[in-house]
Design a protein around this motif. Structure first.
Motif, PDB file in Angstrom:
ATOM      1  N   ILE A   5       7.747  -0.885   1.304  1.00 37.46           N
ATOM      2  CA  ILE A   5       9.187  -0.920   1.082  1.00 37.46           C
ATOM      3  C   ILE A   5       9.903  -0.579   2.377  1.00 37.46           C
ATOM      4  O   ILE A   5       9.585   0.388   3.047  1.00 37.46           O
ATOM      5  CB  ILE A   5       9.578   0.061  -0.033  1.00 37.46           C
ATOM      6  CG1 ILE A   5       8.956  -0.389  -1.348  1.00 37.46           C
ATOM      7  CG2 ILE A   5      11.088   0.159  -0.161  1.00 37.46           C
ATOM      8  CD1 ILE A   5       9.155   0.576  -2.477  1.00 37.46           C
ATOM      9  N   ILE A  10      16.145  -1.800   0.635  1.00 31.88           N
ATOM     10  CA  ILE A  10      16.852  -0.871  -0.254  1.00 31.88           C
ATOM     11  C   ILE A  10      18.358  -1.038  -0.085  1.00 31.88           C
ATOM     12  O   ILE A  10      19.100  -1.118  -1.071  1.00 31.88           O
ATOM     13  CB  ILE A  10      16.410   0.575   0.046  1.00 31.88           C
ATOM     14  CG1 ILE A  10      14.938   0.757  -0.321  1.00 31.88           C
ATOM     15  CG2 ILE A  10      17.297   1.582  -0.688  1.00 31.88           C
ATOM     16  CD1 ILE A  10      14.314   2.021   0.221  1.00 31.88           C
ATOM     17  N   PHE A  28      17.108   4.786  -4.910  1.00 26.32           N
ATOM     18  CA  PHE A  28      15.683   4.607  -4.625  1.00 26.32           C
ATOM     19  C   PHE A  28      14.910   5.907  -4.850  1.00 26.32           C
ATOM     20  O   PHE A  28      13.871   5.920  -5.502  1.00 26.32           O
ATOM     21  CB  PHE A  28      15.507   4.114  -3.187  1.00 26.32           C
ATOM     22  CG  PHE A  28      14.092   4.166  -2.690  1.00 26.32           C
ATOM     23  CD1 PHE A  28      13.173   3.223  -3.103  1.00 26.32           C
ATOM     24  CD2 PHE A  28      13.682   5.162  -1.823  1.00 26.32           C
ATOM     25  CE1 PHE A  28      11.858   3.274  -2.652  1.00 26.32           C
ATOM     26  CE2 PHE A  28      12.379   5.222  -1.361  1.00 26.32           C
ATOM     27  CZ  PHE A  28      11.469   4.275  -1.783  1.00 26.32           C
TER      28      PHE A  28
END
Length: 77
Positions: A5, A10, A28
């Motif tokens: 990630i 995000i 997140f």
């Protein structure tokens, strides 16, 4: 194979939901247990937070990102 990630992912996902970068990071962090392997949560969240600090996002002592100088979670400045 787990996906790595990235902070930019995000932030981009947050834009879709009309969130600031700090709000997206907090979202997140709050929901990490829902989509990250349990044994990797701390490592991945810490990596994302370190990336966010590099672009100027500040974090509160409670661990969440500040939005306009105020923590979105505990409201401390």
């Amino acid at each position: 194979m787990e996906k790595d990630i990235k902070l930019i992912e995000i932030i981009e996902a947050g834009k879709i939901m009309d969130l600031s970068p700090a709000e997206a990071i907090n979202d997140f962090i709050l929901h990490a247990t829902n989509y990250l392997p349990f044994d990797k949560i701390d490592e991945i969240v810490e990596r994302v937070k370190n990336q966010a600090k590099l672009i100027g996002i500040e974090f509160c002592e409670c661990g969440f990102a500040k939005n306009n100088g105020v923590c979105s979670m505990c409201q401390k400045t």
